[in-house]
Design an enzyme around this catalytic site. Structure first.
Site, short mmCIF file in Angstrom:
data_model
loop_
_atom_site.label_atom_id
_atom_site.label_comp_id
_atom_site.label_asym_id
_atom_site.label_seq_id
_atom_site.Cartn_x
_atom_site.Cartn_y
_atom_site.Cartn_z
N GLU A 65 6.58 89.46 44.60
CA GLU A 65 6.27 89.81 43.23
C GLU A 65 7.10 88.67 42.51
O GLU A 65 7.49 88.53 41.24
CB GLU A 65 6.76 90.97 42.74
CG GLU A 65 8.14 91.51 43.26
CD GLU A 65 8.60 92.95 42.99
OE1 GLU A 65 8.23 93.47 42.31
OE2 GLU A 65 9.23 93.50 43.89
N HIS A 74 7.07 104.71 27.01
CA HIS A 74 7.06 106.07 27.73
C HIS A 74 5.93 106.78 26.53
O HIS A 74 5.16 107.52 27.23
CB HIS A 74 8.29 106.82 27.15
CG HIS A 74 9.12 106.40 28.28
ND1 HIS A 74 10.69 106.78 27.93
CD2 HIS A 74 9.17 105.79 29.32
CE1 HIS A 74 11.36 106.42 28.96
NE2 HIS A 74 10.44 105.91 29.92
N CYS A 92 -0.93 95.88 44.79
CA CYS A 92 -0.43 97.32 44.30
C CYS A 92 -0.04 97.18 42.59
O CYS A 92 0.43 97.99 42.06
CB CYS A 92 1.08 97.92 44.95
SG CYS A 92 2.39 96.84 44.84
#
Length: 597
Positions: A443, A199, A514
């Site tokens: 993925e 974060h 992406c």
């Protein structure tokens, strides 16, 4: 005359782009507010007062977090403000509150000591979990705990303030610490802990603060307050006691970067087209509908990835059909005729949510996540989302992407569910799009190897390279100790990507990338040469990638891609792509070129 100090160089993880040159503000372990309170006993008659003091401190901490969220909206992307929702949940955690109250009442302990011991128990339980992402969230718990303890002990909070601008060097910075940094006073920061997915790193990028994580303890110990240092957020390089020549070189780089990015901003209306006419679609990855404006600001041609799970993760309850419909409709109308790709709920792995998941996964990355979670665990949530998407499709160019696909059966099951929902909507006389485009997110190695059969049942592919690299190489991408093994140019990964593109071409469906490498210019020549139709990336990355594409010759890029597929090492493959980047866009190569192995 003071002794001249020797220049010292350290490399960490490049977490947020940019340069910083200035003096160090050193934050050591013992300057943390998270220090164990004194163990003492209280009189039973004092318990009620201590419990009231505890609740008042929780309320004060909660209010501070709410204020911090509001202040952050002006400094960072709106989607990143949701990071503090998890901290608000901690202040409302009834289990934690009851345990603290019990220790105060039954053990006759003061509120600060009781709270500290209960929090340490929670942290210890999480720290032994195998998933590194979950373990990293202990920083959120400690962040809130430090804030509550500050009020319990009636101490002053906050980091030290300086009159001049500084580079923060710390063993760790909590999300609150990072969000509270004054952009006018802080040039950048470097910390010993953390990974590019933490974060703290997310906030640094959102606030456009240069940052380097995972620096060595030896380097940290060599630094003193007020030392001169250079921070290179592009390459993860720190230079302590830079020479005059080194400092002059980096000041030149800073000036050149400012001029360069100003020029890139003026090119936002240009197509991403190679010199010989191959047109690439450059689109944006977003988590919040408000970020659509940012994609348009940087000249993106659509939304290549809308991470719909953040509607669930950042909400107090599960968003219903009408709420989701309103969000999708607003996004589609804002983008006009440009494509909007919505990824269905991608819970599991590194994104966990107690409101959705009924039990803890022993290994979340290999458990019920992505489309398998929706089909097996929460089909009700998937039905609601697909109904909203079918209805939203009438407002624009909508495509739906399914995450964590591993077999054809998953696609067919979703398509059967969509047909069932269409029948429902017809009976209810609600308008919907008759031909909703469905894509598979590639993925996993299974999906990449099965690209041929998958291409027969989907309308497009989107390669999520972050997880594809992770699963192919068995490397946890959130673990900074394995950073040296995380190679997007590993021959096995490139072979899988090439197979996807070949199969997509054979079945005449478009393929996009992406993952993180889509927005990294180091890989642009390689991806163009392999034949990708679209690159979807953080909006701020669109300008540099567009510049590289416009300087390339497709024929040269294809030749380089063939050479890369024959490489035996990831380093050699990366060097081929980097050589082409240096040839066509040396100004960008200088910014992103890795300087060390």
């Amino acid at each position: 005359m003071p002794e001249k100090k020797q220049e010292l160089i350290c490399y960490g993880i490049a977490a947020s782009n940019g340069y910083a040159i200035g003096r160090v503000c050193l934050v050591r372990h013992d300057e943390s507010f998270f220090v164990e309170p004194l163990d003492r006993n209280i009189d039973p008659s004092e318990a009620a007062g201590e419990i009231a003091h505890f609740h008042a401190s929780l309320d004060a901490a909660r209010n501070e977090i709410l204020i911090l969220q509001e202040e952050l909206r002006s400094k960072a992307d709106a989607s990143d403000v949701g990071i503090f929702d998890a901290q608000l949940l901690i202040t409302d955690d009834q289990l934690l509150t009851r345990e603290v109250e019990s220790m105060i009442s039954n053990n006759c302990k003061p509120a600060d000591y009781a709270f500290f011991k209960v929090v340490e128990k929670f942290v210890a339980a999480i720290s032994v979990m195998p998933d590194s992402y979950i373990k990293e969230r202990t920083a959120d718990i400690r962040d809130v705990a430090a804030r509550v303890l500050t009020h319990l002990q009636e101490r002053q909070s906050g980091m030290m303030h300086y009159d001049d601008q500084r580079i923060i060097l710390a063993h760790d910075l909590t999300p609150s610490d990072t969000a509270a940094l004054d952009r006018r006073r802080v040039l950048g920061f470097a910390v010993e802990t953390g990974s590019a997915s933490s974060h703290t790193a997310i906030l640094a990028r959102s606030m456009q603060l240069p940052a380097v994580l995972g620096i060595s303890g030896d380097f940290f110990e060599a630094v003193h307050d007020n030392d001169m240092m250079i921070l290179d957020g592009y390459t993860g390089k720190l230079i302590l006691h830079p020479t005059k020549e080194t400092e002059a070189e980096y000041r030149r780089k800073m000036e050149a970067a400012l001029v360069f990015f100003h020029k890139l901003a003026s090119e936002k209306r240009l197509n991403a087209e190679t010199c010989d006419g191959f047109v690439l679609q450059l689109s944006g990855n977003i988590e919040n509908v408000d970020d659509v404006a940012t994609v348009q600001e940087y000249g993106g041609c659509g939304i290549g990835l809308f991470r719909s799970e953040y509607m669930f993760l950042n909400a107090s309850g599960l968003p219903g059909e009408e709420e989701q419909l309103a969000t999708y409709k607003r996004m589609l109308q804002a983008m006009g005729s440009e494509a909007v790709v919505v990824r269905t709920l991608d819970i599991g792995g590194d994104k966990l949510d107690q409101a959705l998941q009924r039990y803890a996964e022993p290994n979340p990355f290999l458990g019920l996540r992505g489309i398998r979670f929706c089909l097996q665990e929460r089909r009700d949530v998937l039905r609601t989302q697909l109904r909203a998407l079918l209805r939203a499709g009438v407002y624009g160019n909508l495509k739906v992407m399914l995450p964590m696909v591993t077999c054809v059966e998953e696609i067919l099951e979703v398509r059967a569910l969509i047909e069932e929902l269409k029948q429902e909507l017809r009976r209810e006389k609600l308008e919907f799009v008759p031909d909703l485009q469905i894509g598979a997110m590639i993925e996993t190695p299974a999906a990449a190897l099965l690209a041929g059969p998958l291409a027969k049942v989907v309308d497009f592919f989107s390669i999520g390279t972050n997880d594809l690299v992770q699963y192919t190489l068995a490397v946890d991408r959130t673990n900074e100790r394995l950073n040296y093994l995380y190679y997007p140019t590993h021959p096995a990964v490139l072979t899988l990507i090439a197979n996807c593109i070949t199969m997509a071409r054979r079945h005449n469906i478009p393929v996009s990338v992406c993952g993180e490498i889509a927005g990294d210019p180091k890989f642009t020549p390689l991806l163009v040469g392999l034949g990708v139709h679209e690159l979807s990336m953080p909006p701020v990355a669109i300008g540099p990638v567009r510049r590289v594409v416009r300087q390339l010759q497709m024929a040269d890029a294809e030749l380089a891609a063939q050479q890369v597929l024959e490489c035996e090492t990831p380093e050699k493959a990366l060097e081929i792509s980097m050589k082409m980047l240096r040839d066509v866009a040396p100004e960008i190569a200088e910014l992103v070129a890795p300087e060390h192995v």
